[in-house]
Design a protein around this motif. Structure first.
Motif, short mmCIF file in Angstrom:
data_model
loop_
_atom_site.label_atom_id
_atom_site.label_comp_id
_atom_site.label_asym_id
_atom_site.label_seq_id
_atom_site.Cartn_x
_atom_site.Cartn_y
_atom_site.Cartn_z
N ALA A 11 30.57 72.23 21.09
CA ALA A 11 30.75 70.77 21.04
C ALA A 11 31.78 70.44 19.97
N VAL A 12 32.85 69.75 20.34
CA VAL A 12 33.92 69.47 19.39
C VAL A 12 34.17 67.98 19.17
N SER A 13 33.70 67.15 20.09
CA SER A 13 33.97 65.73 19.94
C SER A 13 32.82 64.93 20.55
N ILE A 14 32.38 63.90 19.82
CA ILE A 14 31.35 63.01 20.35
C ILE A 14 31.71 61.57 20.05
N ALA A 15 31.12 60.66 20.81
CA ALA A 15 31.32 59.23 20.60
C ALA A 15 30.05 58.51 21.04
N ALA A 16 29.85 57.33 20.52
CA ALA A 16 28.74 56.48 20.93
C ALA A 16 29.31 55.24 21.59
N ALA A 17 28.78 54.90 22.76
CA ALA A 17 29.21 53.70 23.49
C ALA A 17 28.15 53.37 24.53
N ASP A 18 28.14 52.13 24.99
CA ASP A 18 27.19 51.72 26.01
C ASP A 18 27.77 52.05 27.39
N ASP A 64 26.15 52.86 30.27
CA ASP A 64 25.42 52.32 31.43
C ASP A 64 25.15 50.82 31.35
N LYS A 65 25.75 50.15 30.38
CA LYS A 65 25.69 48.69 30.25
C LYS A 65 24.27 48.15 30.18
N ASP A 66 23.41 48.86 29.43
CA ASP A 66 22.05 48.36 29.26
C ASP A 66 21.81 47.83 27.86
N GLY A 67 22.89 47.71 27.05
CA GLY A 67 22.77 47.10 25.75
C GLY A 67 22.50 48.04 24.59
N ASP A 68 22.41 49.36 24.86
CA ASP A 68 22.21 50.29 23.76
C ASP A 68 23.29 51.38 23.78
N GLN A 69 23.40 52.10 22.68
CA GLN A 69 24.45 53.10 22.52
C GLN A 69 24.03 54.44 23.11
N ASN A 95 15.53 54.53 25.85
CA ASN A 95 14.66 53.41 25.50
C ASN A 95 15.27 52.45 24.48
N GLY A 96 16.54 52.67 24.12
CA GLY A 96 17.19 51.80 23.15
C GLY A 96 16.77 52.08 21.72
N LEU A 97 15.92 53.07 21.51
CA LEU A 97 15.42 53.39 20.18
C LEU A 97 15.91 54.76 19.70
N GLY A 98 16.86 55.36 20.44
CA GLY A 98 17.41 56.64 20.01
C GLY A 98 16.77 57.85 20.65
N ASN A 99 16.04 57.66 21.73
CA ASN A 99 15.55 58.80 22.51
C ASN A 99 16.51 59.02 23.66
N PHE A 100 17.05 60.23 23.77
CA PHE A 100 18.10 60.50 24.73
C PHE A 100 17.62 61.39 25.86
N GLY A 101 18.13 61.13 27.06
CA GLY A 101 17.83 61.94 28.24
C GLY A 101 18.64 63.22 28.23
N THR A 102 18.56 63.94 29.33
CA THR A 102 19.29 65.20 29.46
C THR A 102 20.77 64.93 29.74
N SER A 103 21.55 65.96 29.57
CA SER A 103 23.00 65.89 29.77
C SER A 103 23.33 65.49 31.21
N LEU A 110 26.69 39.67 31.28
CA LEU A 110 27.16 40.96 31.76
C LEU A 110 26.45 42.12 31.07
N GLY A 111 25.57 41.81 30.13
CA GLY A 111 24.82 42.86 29.44
C GLY A 111 25.42 43.31 28.13
N LYS A 112 26.47 42.64 27.67
CA LYS A 112 27.09 43.00 26.38
C LYS A 112 26.26 42.42 25.24
N PRO A 113 25.86 43.27 24.27
CA PRO A 113 25.08 42.78 23.13
C PRO A 113 25.87 41.76 22.30
#
Length: 194
Positions: free
Chosen positions: A26-33, A35-40, A59-67, A152-155
Motif C-alpha cells: 500500500a503506497v497511497s491512501i485518501a479519504a472521501a465520500d 458512496d455519497k452517504d455522508g461519511d468518509q 456505519n459512519g463511525l469508522g467501521n470499514f467493510g472489505t476491500s 444530494l447527500g453532501k454534509p
C-alpha cells in the motif's frame, strides 16, 4: 492499513483501528465520500499487486467493510487523488501508474445512496416544516450525533443535539437530510426548513 481517532480534536490519538491487514505494498491512501452517504470512505492503491480499491465506512463511525476493487490491473499504482472531475457531484479517483507510465481516471458511477430509512428505527421529527428548533423523537435509542446534509447527500454541518433537539435556525428555506447516529444504527430522514 489503519486509522487513529483524534479523541480531543487537539491531536491526542486513540488506539489503532485496523481497516485491512492484507494489503501488500500500500503506497497511497485518501479519504472521501465515495458512496455519497455522508461519511468518509477510504481509497487505497497497492503497488505490488497493481490494485486500486476502496473501503466503505459502513456505519459512519469508522467501521470499514472489505476491500472493493476499482481496478486490479493498474500497472504500479503509485499516487492517487480523489476529486469530482466531471462535475456530477461524485468523487472520482485519479491514479498515477508508474509501471504503465500513465495517469488514469476512474469515474465514480455510484448512484446517490442516501435514502430515507424508517423500517428499523422509529423516528419522528417535529415540527415539520421547522423554523428553528427541531425535536427528534426516538424513545428506544440514544442519539450520538446529527449531521445536516444537502438534498444530494453532501454534509453541511454537525449539529449539537441537546435533549433530542437540534437548532435549524441558521439554515435557509428548503429540503435537507438529517443523518442521525444512534447508539446502534445510522438513519437518514428528510426535514423541511421554512
Amino acid at each position: 492499513m489503519s486509522w487513529y481517532e483524534n479523541t480531543d480534536g487537539e491531536g491526542t490519538f486513540g488506539a489503532q483501528n485496523v481497516i485491512a491487514n492484507n494489503i501488500i505494498g500500500a503506497v497511497s491512501i485518501a479519504a472521501a465520500d465515495i458512496d455519497k452517504d455522508g461519511d468518509q470512505d477510504i481509497i487505497a492503491s497497492a503497488y505490488n499487486t497493481n490494485v486500486v480499491m476502496w473501503f466503505e465506512n459502513t456505519n459512519g463511525l469508522g467501521n470499514f467493510g472489505t476491500s472493493q476493487e476499482i481496478n486490479n490491473n493498474a500497472e504500479g499504482p503509485n499516487n492517487l487523488y480523489v476529486a469530482d472531475l466531471n462535475g456530477d457531484t461524485k468523487q472520482d479517483v485519479i491514479v498515477a501508474c508508474e509501471k504503465g507510465n500513465k495517469l488514469v481516471w476512474y469515474e465514480n458511477e455510484v448512484e446517490l445512496s442516501v435514502k430515507e430509512t424508517t423500517a428499523h428505527l422509529s423516528c419522528k421529527l417535529y415540527p415539520q416544516p421547522v423554523a428553528d428548533k427541531l425535536h427528534i423523537d426516538m424513545p428506544q435509542h440514544s442519539i450520538q450525533k446529527v449531521y445536516v446534509l444537502d438534498i444530494l447527500g453532501k454534509p453541511l454541518q454537525l449539529l449539537a443535539c441537546e435533549q433530542n433537539t437540534v437548532d435549524m435556525s441558521d439554515f435557509k428555506s428548503g429540503i435537507y437530510l438529517l443523518k442521525i447516529y444512534t447508539d446502534t444504527q445510522v438513519l437518514v430522514q428528510k426535514v423541511v426548513k421554512r
